[in-house]
Design a protein around this motif. Structure first.
Motif, PDB file in Angstrom:
ATOM      1  N   SER A  29       0.818  -1.270   0.169  1.00 54.03           N
ATOM      2  CA  SER A  29      -0.002  -0.075   0.066  1.00 54.03           C
ATOM      3  C   SER A  29       0.922   1.394   0.001  1.00 54.03           C
ATOM      4  O   SER A  29       0.307   2.286  -0.112  1.00 54.03           O
ATOM      5  CB  SER A  29      -0.870  -0.049   1.178  1.00 54.03           C
ATOM      6  OG  SER A  29      -0.257   0.074   2.204  1.00 54.03           O
ATOM      7  N   PHE A  32       0.134   4.082  -2.183  1.00 59.76           N
ATOM      8  CA  PHE A  32      -1.018   4.810  -2.258  1.00 59.76           C
ATOM      9  C   PHE A  32      -1.434   5.355  -0.860  1.00 59.76           C
ATOM     10  O   PHE A  32      -2.710   6.294  -0.893  1.00 59.76           O
ATOM     11  CB  PHE A  32      -2.146   3.711  -2.682  1.00 59.76           C
ATOM     12  CG  PHE A  32      -1.701   2.939  -3.519  1.00 59.76           C
ATOM     13  CD1 PHE A  32      -1.960   3.366  -4.924  1.00 59.76           C
ATOM     14  CD2 PHE A  32      -1.377   1.456  -3.510  1.00 59.76           C
ATOM     15  CE1 PHE A  32      -1.703   2.578  -6.036  1.00 59.76           C
ATOM     16  CE2 PHE A  32      -1.011   1.061  -4.629  1.00 59.76           C
ATOM     17  CZ  PHE A  32      -1.392   1.368  -5.917  1.00 59.76           C
ATOM     18  N   VAL A  33      -0.905   5.441   0.204  1.00 58.98           N
ATOM     19  CA  VAL A  33      -1.116   5.947   1.371  1.00 58.98           C
ATOM     20  C   VAL A  33      -0.149   7.028   1.729  1.00 58.98           C
ATOM     21  O   VAL A  33       1.425   7.023   1.512  1.00 58.98           O
ATOM     22  CB  VAL A  33      -1.102   5.056   2.578  1.00 58.98           C
ATOM     23  CG1 VAL A  33      -2.260   3.981   2.114  1.00 58.98           C
ATOM     24  CG2 VAL A  33       0.105   4.126   2.829  1.00 58.98           C
ATOM     25  N   ASP A  37      -2.268   8.392   6.970  1.00 60.60           N
ATOM     26  CA  ASP A  37      -2.971   7.178   6.662  1.00 60.60           C
ATOM     27  C   ASP A  37      -2.386   6.019   7.446  1.00 60.60           C
ATOM     28  O   ASP A  37      -3.058   5.272   8.240  1.00 60.60           O
ATOM     29  CB  ASP A  37      -3.101   6.765   5.088  1.00 60.60           C
ATOM     30  CG  ASP A  37      -3.793   7.786   4.148  1.00 60.60           C
ATOM     31  OD1 ASP A  37      -4.686   8.533   5.039  1.00 60.60           O
ATOM     32  OD2 ASP A  37      -3.685   7.841   3.142  1.00 60.60           O
ATOM     33  N   LYS A  38      -1.133   6.003   7.382  1.00 63.42           N
ATOM     34  CA  LYS A  38      -0.424   5.073   8.283  1.00 63.42           C
ATOM     35  C   LYS A  38      -0.676   5.007   9.648  1.00 63.42           C
ATOM     36  O   LYS A  38      -0.674   4.238  10.464  1.00 63.42           O
ATOM     37  CB  LYS A  38       1.125   5.107   7.844  1.00 63.42           C
ATOM     38  CG  LYS A  38       1.562   4.423   6.432  1.00 63.42           C
ATOM     39  CD  LYS A  38       2.872   4.789   6.173  1.00 63.42           C
ATOM     40  CE  LYS A  38       3.419   4.806   4.820  1.00 63.42           C
ATOM     41  NZ  LYS A  38       4.795   5.332   4.475  1.00 63.42           N
TER      42      LYS A  38
END
Length: 85
Positions: A29, A32-33, A37-38
């Motif tokens: 991912s 895309f992040v 977000d993490k």
């Protein structure tokens, strides 16, 4: 998709295995992040609004493991490139 290769529950080094599994989950991912977000994912995973010291250590270990996976993936792609005729 989760790798069920390690279905056992280790008695020792639980955090180490947890970090490896989370890195394996997080690596695909990465493009895309973003950092927020993490952080939200880890807060949700640990069930806390603010990560404690141990959770921050694990977060750093996850990021380092993702970098190692990326380096390995790059090497593997170079070995398997179709230009090696």
């Amino acid at each position: 998709l989760i790798d069920l290769q390690r279905v056992f529950r280790p008695r020792f080094c639980r955090r180490r295995w947890q970090g490896k599994d989370l890195a394996q989950l997080m690596y695909p991912s990465l493009p895309f992040v973003n950092k927020s977000d993490k952080l939200r994912f880890l807060q949700s995973y640990f069930g806390s609004r603010k990560l404690n010291t141990e959770e921050r250590k694990l977060s750093k270990a996850i990021a380092e493991k993702c970098q190692r996976i990326a380096r390995h993936d790059t090497k593997k792609q170079k070995r398997e490139s179709p230009l090696r005729s």
